[in-house]
Enzyme design. Structure first.
Site, PDB file in Angstrom:
ATOM      1  CD  GLU A 107      -2.511  -0.973   2.073  1.00  0.00           C
ATOM      2  OE1 GLU A 107      -4.013  -1.576   2.185  1.00  0.00           O
ATOM      3  OE2 GLU A 107      -2.546  -0.966   3.236  1.00  0.00           O
ATOM      4  CB  CYS A 120       3.047   7.726   2.986  1.00  0.00           C
ATOM      5  SG  CYS A 120       3.393   6.400   4.725  1.00  0.00           S
ATOM      6  CB  CYS A 127       8.334  -5.277   8.470  1.00  0.00           C
ATOM      7  SG  CYS A 127       9.674  -4.324   9.394  1.00  0.00           S
ATOM      8  CB  CYS A 131       7.227  -2.729  16.140  1.00  0.00           C
ATOM      9  SG  CYS A 131       8.702  -2.258  15.314  1.00  0.00           S
ATOM     10  CB  CYS A 134       3.424  -1.987  14.003  1.00  0.00           C
ATOM     11  SG  CYS A 134       3.569  -2.129  12.122  1.00  0.00           S
ATOM     12  CB  CYS A 354       0.886   5.931  11.502  1.00  0.00           C
ATOM     13  SG  CYS A 354       1.769   7.291  11.555  1.00  0.00           S
TER      14      CYS A 354
HETATM   15  N1  SAH Z   1       9.476   0.690   8.728  1.00  0.00           N
HETATM   16  C1  SAH Z   1      10.003   2.355   9.524  1.00  0.00           C
HETATM   17  C2  SAH Z   1       8.621   2.280   8.501  1.00  0.00           C
HETATM   18  C3  SAH Z   1       7.897   2.120   8.364  1.00  0.00           C
HETATM   19  S1  SAH Z   1       6.211   2.395  10.030  1.00  0.00           S
HETATM   20  C4  SAH Z   1       9.478   2.199  11.087  1.00  0.00           C
HETATM   21  O1  SAH Z   1       9.288   1.247  11.606  1.00  0.00           O
HETATM   22  O2  SAH Z   1      10.094   2.826  11.153  1.00  0.00           O
HETATM   23  C5  SAH Z   1       6.047   4.352   9.816  1.00  0.00           C
HETATM   24  C6  SAH Z   1       6.012   4.687  11.458  1.00  0.00           C
HETATM   25  O3  SAH Z   1       5.175   4.331  11.535  1.00  0.00           O
HETATM   26  C7  SAH Z   1       7.006   4.098  12.358  1.00  0.00           C
HETATM   27  O4  SAH Z   1       7.423   5.143  13.330  1.00  0.00           O
HETATM   28  C8  SAH Z   1       5.996   2.808  13.590  1.00  0.00           C
HETATM   29  O5  SAH Z   1       6.309   3.112  14.226  1.00  0.00           O
HETATM   30  C9  SAH Z   1       4.672   3.871  13.414  1.00  0.00           C
HETATM   31  N2  SAH Z   1       3.213   2.977  13.892  1.00  0.00           N
HETATM   32  C10 SAH Z   1       3.344   1.292  13.630  1.00  0.00           C
HETATM   33  N3  SAH Z   1       2.249   1.208  14.042  1.00  0.00           N
HETATM   34  C11 SAH Z   1       1.416   2.301  14.562  1.00  0.00           C
HETATM   35  C12 SAH Z   1       0.864   1.796  15.128  1.00  0.00           C
HETATM   36  N4  SAH Z   1      -0.524   1.019  15.420  1.00  0.00           N
HETATM   37  N5  SAH Z   1      -0.400   3.439  15.151  1.00  0.00           N
HETATM   38  C13 SAH Z   1       1.020   4.433  15.438  1.00  0.00           C
HETATM   39  N6  SAH Z   1       2.181   4.813  14.463  1.00  0.00           N
HETATM   40  C14 SAH Z   1       2.835   3.641  14.378  1.00  0.00           C
HETATM   41 FE1  SF4 Z   2       8.182  -3.584  10.526  1.00  0.00          FE
HETATM   42 FE2  SF4 Z   2       6.208  -1.721  11.563  1.00  0.00          FE
HETATM   43 FE3  SF4 Z   2       8.304  -2.478  13.222  1.00  0.00          FE
HETATM   44 FE4  SF4 Z   2       7.755  -0.299  11.466  1.00  0.00          FE
HETATM   45  S1  SF4 Z   2       6.557  -0.379  13.213  1.00  0.00           S
HETATM   46  S2  SF4 Z   2      10.252  -1.920  11.556  1.00  0.00           S
HETATM   47  S3  SF4 Z   2       7.110  -1.446   9.644  1.00  0.00           S
HETATM   48  S4  SF4 Z   2       7.192  -3.596  12.214  1.00  0.00           S
END
Ligand code: SAH
Ligand code: SF4
Length: 377
Positions: A107, A120, A127, A131, A134, A354
């Site tokens: 996406e 974006c 991934c 995390c 996420c 996000c």
């Molecule tokens: N992998 C990279 C970039 C993609 S995620 C990273 O982790 O930085 C982009 C941003 O969205 C990151 O700061 C991530 O921590 C945040 N993010 C992920 N899941 C989220 C959620 N459920 N709500 C708000 N922000 C989130």
């Molecule tokens: Fe991967 Fe999501 Fe963590 Fe970014 S926030 S590193 S996309 S698992």
């Protein structure tokens, strides 16, 4: 001995796979045309046709000879991404779902704002970094996107969004905050950054290109030397015990090591600020002690903090901190001298905010860093 251009062409033409010039940065195009016995300026012409004049075929490139156009048609392609769906939010945010093969999809999100348009984009199909909060991480990981697939997202947006009133393309800023960890796909990220910043392609200043990372320290060091774009770091916790739980990569590259790499990165960019992203999770990382610890880590450094209200998704137990808590947390950071903003939630009615990007991913990662046990096979 290397094959000359005449030997190359019939051989290449007999193959099904043709070079997709969409993902060739200037340096690769120059080499490609040298291989055909063509002058280096062909690289500039073709790059401008593809990325600035939105040509989808070589036939449109009227300043190339008919012969060269026909030849390129036989040995190369301009392969754009196939769109599965397009959604538009009540706030104008748009989301595209792109085909990525084997029943999968990634996406991209376009966020229009007065004076700028931010795209974006995704860097991987899923991934692997898992995390805890996420949606992409919850899907697992399948593969890296190629440079053509990364740039294909920008090419699609520029071809499909109306021009700005100035006549310029709608996309003014690109952030790698979609699906995936861009620094884990370094090989394809760097040529994509080259295309985004090239005067013969998208011509974006490096300040308008942001790579967001969860903290791959060795690649942060390399990026500082190779590309020097704006950096955002997903910090999310001010101490290791908590960050280990939220961002499992912290167990490999803990906060101290990560911040040292950040300050070195900033120094290479004339101390331009690094953005620290901090997702606000109710009762987890949103108390004032966390705020004070964050201040201790970042004060007097080239740092600004961007608080992100957590965006919920299916089968996840976290909840968003209240608006009052976020305001208080932000105030505490500001009172002690940090620059702190709160990210406006955009496009959540179409799951485009996000962390909500999930696409379609077939997980093929068996051993995971996370210890939540939800997907360890
Ligand atoms: N992998 C990279 C970039 C993609 S995620 C990273 O982790 O930085 C982009 C941003 O969205 C990151 O700061 C991530 O921590 C945040 N993010 C992920 N899941 C989220 C959620 N459920 N709500 C708000 N922000 C989130
Ligand atoms: Fe991967 Fe999501 Fe963590 Fe970014 S926030 S590193 S996309 S698992």
């Amino acid at each position: 001995m290397t094959a000359g251009p005449d030997q190359l062409e019939p051989q290449a033409a007999s193959h099904v796979v043709r070079a997709n010039l969409l993902g060739h940065p200037q340096s690769a195009l120059v080499a490609f045309f040298a291989g055909l016995g063509e002058k280096p300026f062909r690289a500039r012409q073709v790059s401008q046709w593809i990325h600035q004049r939105n040509a989808d075929t070589f036939d449109e490139m009227t300043d190339l000879s008919l012969d060269l156009r026909a030849r390129l048609g036989r040995i190369a392609s301009i392969q754009l991404l196939e769109v599965i769906s397009e959604k538009t939010s009540a706030d104008g945010t748009m989301k595209w779902l792109f085909e990525s093969g084997a029943g999968q999809a990634v996406e991209s999100v376009f966020i229009p704002e007065p004076g700028r348009g931010t795209l974006c984009i995704s860097s991987q199909v899923g991934c692997a970094l898992d995390c805890a909060f996420c949606a992409t991480g919850a899907q697992g990981f399948n593969r890296n996107l190629g440079c053509d697939e990364i740039i294909g997202q920008v090419a699609h947006a520029n071809r499909n969004l109306p021009l700005r009133t100035s006549g310029k393309p709608a996309v003014t800023n690109v952030v790698f905050m979609g699906m995936g960890e861009p620094l884990a796909n370094y090989r394809n990220l760097v040529p994509a950054l080259e295309l985004l910043s090239s005067d013969y392609a998208y011509g974006l200043s490096r300040r308008r290109i942001t790579v967001s990372t969860s903290g791959l320290v060795p690649q942060i060091e390399k990026l500082g030397d190779d590309c020097n774009v704006a950096l955002a770091v997903s910090l999310h916790a001010p101490r290791n015990a908590l960050r280990d739980q939220l961002v499992p990569l912290n167990r490999i590259h803990p906060i101290g090591e990560l911040l040292d790499a950040c300050w070195r990165y900033a120094a290479k960019r004339a101390n331009r600020f690094i953005t620290f992203e901090y997702v606000m999770l109710r009762g987890v990382n949103d108390d004032l002690q966390c705020a004070d610890e964050l201040v201790a880590l970042l004060r007097n450094r080239p740092a600004k903090v961007n608080l992100i209200p957590f965006n919920p998704f299916k089968d996840n137990d976290f909840t968003r901190s209240s608006a009052a808590t976020i305001r208080q947390f932000q105030g505490r950071l500001r009172d002690q001298g940090l620059i702190a903003t709160t990210r406006k939630t955009r496009g959540d009615d179409i799951d485009a905010a996000c962390g909500q990007l999930a696409g379609r991913v077939r997980d093929r990662v068996r051993v995971r860093l996370g210890d939540k046990g939800r997907r360890t096979a």
